[in-house]
Scaffold this active site. Structure first.
Site, short mmCIF file in Angstrom:
data_model
loop_
_atom_site.label_atom_id
_atom_site.label_comp_id
_atom_site.label_asym_id
_atom_site.label_seq_id
_atom_site.Cartn_x
_atom_site.Cartn_y
_atom_site.Cartn_z
N CYS A 81 0.84 -1.20 0.00
CA CYS A 81 0.00 0.00 0.00
C CYS A 81 0.87 1.26 0.00
O CYS A 81 1.93 1.27 0.61
CB CYS A 81 -0.92 0.01 1.22
SG CYS A 81 -2.06 -1.39 1.24
N CYS A 162 -4.07 -0.12 -2.98
CA CYS A 162 -4.51 0.38 -1.68
C CYS A 162 -3.72 1.61 -1.25
O CYS A 162 -2.56 1.78 -1.62
CB CYS A 162 -4.38 -0.74 -0.64
SG CYS A 162 -2.80 -1.61 -0.71
#
Ligand code: AVW
Length: 256
Positions: A81, A162
Site C-alpha cells: 500500500c 490500496c
C-alpha cells in the site's frame, strides 16, 4: 563417404534444432523459469502449468482474459500500500526510475509481470506446443494470448491497489489518459474506493510539454474515477525524475 555422412548428420541436427526453436517452448520455458526462480515463495512448475493451460491448444485469437484466472490465482502477492505505481505511455521512464530507486512497485515487479514482461507467446489448435513467433499482434485480434494476459494481470493489480496510488502519465502527448490504454480501460475502473484513498497523477514531460494537468483527458479521468478517491495531478519534468534516480540519498517523497 564418411565426410558425406558427417555433413548429413550435422545438417539434420541443425534443421531439427532450428525447427524446434522456431515453434519452441524451450526458450520460453527457460526464460520463464529463470525469472520465476528469482522470486521466493512460489512453485514455478505450478505457475508454468497455470500459464500454459490459458493458451496451449487454443486458437490464438480466442483466448479471453478469464483464461488467465488460474494463473492470476497462482501468482498472488501482498500489495505494498502507498507504493503502487501505474503508468501509461511512460514505460521506459517508470522502469528506469524503479530500477534505480526502491520507491515504487509496478506490475512488472510482481512475479507474473516480471516473468512475462517483453515476451510473446501463443498456442495453436491441435498442438500442445508454445510458439514464440508468428503470434497475433496486439491489435490483430482482441483476444490474443499476450494482450489478454496483460489485461487480466492489470485488472488484478488494480483490484488490490490500496492507500495512495501513483500513476505516471505522459505529458508530451495530446491525450495522456487515452481511452484505449489499459490504464484507462481497465485499471482505473478496478480501483476500489474502500481501499484506494488517493490517485496521484504524475504528468511527466520530456523536452516538449504538450499536455498539462488541465488537459481534457485528465478531466475524463476525474469523471470516471470512483467516488471517494481523492485526485491529484503534478507536472514533473523528466529531468527531475532522472535526478532522483541518480541521487539515492534523496527521499522518495522528495522526488516531486
Ligand atoms: P501503454 P497502458 N501494440 O503505454 O495504459 C503493441 O499504452 O495500455 O500503457 N503493444 C501495445 C499496444 C499496441 N497497440 N498498446 C499497448 N501495448 C503494450 C499495465 C506494449 O507492450 C501497467 F500496470 C506497451 O508497452 C500499467 O499501469 C504496453 O502495452 C498499464 O498496464 C503498455 O501500453 C500500462 O498499460
Amino acid at each position: 563417404i564418411f565426410c558425406v555422412i558427417v555433413v548429413l548428420v550435422v545438417i539434420t541436427v541443425v534443421v531439427v534444432l532450428a525447427l524446434s526453436l522456431g515453434h519452441n517452448s524451450g526458450g520460453m520455458k527457460s526464460a520463464f523459469f529463470d525469472r520465476c526462480e528469482a522470486f521466493k515463495g512460489y512453485d514455478c512448475q505450478k505457475v508454468w502449468d497455470a500459464f500454459q493451460q490459458a493458451y496451449v491448444g487454443k486458437d490464438p485469437c480466442n483466448v479471453p482474459m478469464e483464461a488467465y484466472d488460474p494463473l492470476i490465482a497462482a501468482g498472488t502477492f501482498k500489495p505494498p500500500c502507498n507504493r503502487m505505481m501505474f503508468w501509461s505511455k511512460t514505460k521506459h521512464v517508470v522502469h528506469d526510475f524503479t530500477a534505480k530507486r526502491d520507491c515504487f512497485f509496478t506490475l512488472e515487479d510482481t512475479l507474473l509481470g516480471s516473468v512475462l514482461d517483453g515476451l510473446t507467446w501463443c498456442g495453436k489448435e491441435g498442438s500442445s506446443e508454445t510458439f514464440t513467433t508468428d503470434c497475433p499482434g496486439w491489435t490483430e485480434c482482441e483476444n490474443n494470448p499476450v494482450r489478454s494476459f496483460w489485461n487480466r494481470a492489470s485488472a488484478a493489480f488494480a483490484d488490490v491497489a490500496c492507500g495512495v496510488v501513483t500513476a505516471m502519465l505522459n505529458g508530451s502527448i495530446d491525450t495522456p489518459f487515452s481511452p484505449t490504454s489499459i490504464f484507462a480501460s481497465i485499471e482505473v475502473m478496478h480501483f476500489n474506493a474502500t481501499r484506494v484513498r488517493n490517485l496521484n497523477v504524475v504528468l511527466v514531460t520530456q523536452e516538449k510539454p504538450v499536455a498539462n494537468c488541465t488537459n481534457a483527458s485528465l478531466k475524463n479521468l476525474q469523471k470516471v474515477l470512483a467516488e471517494g478517491i481523492q485526485y491529484n495531478c503534478t507536472e514533473v519534468a523528466h529531468s527531475q525524475i532522472e535526478e532522483c534516480s541518480n541521487n539515492p540519498e534523496k527521499p522518495c517523497g522528495a522526488c516531486w
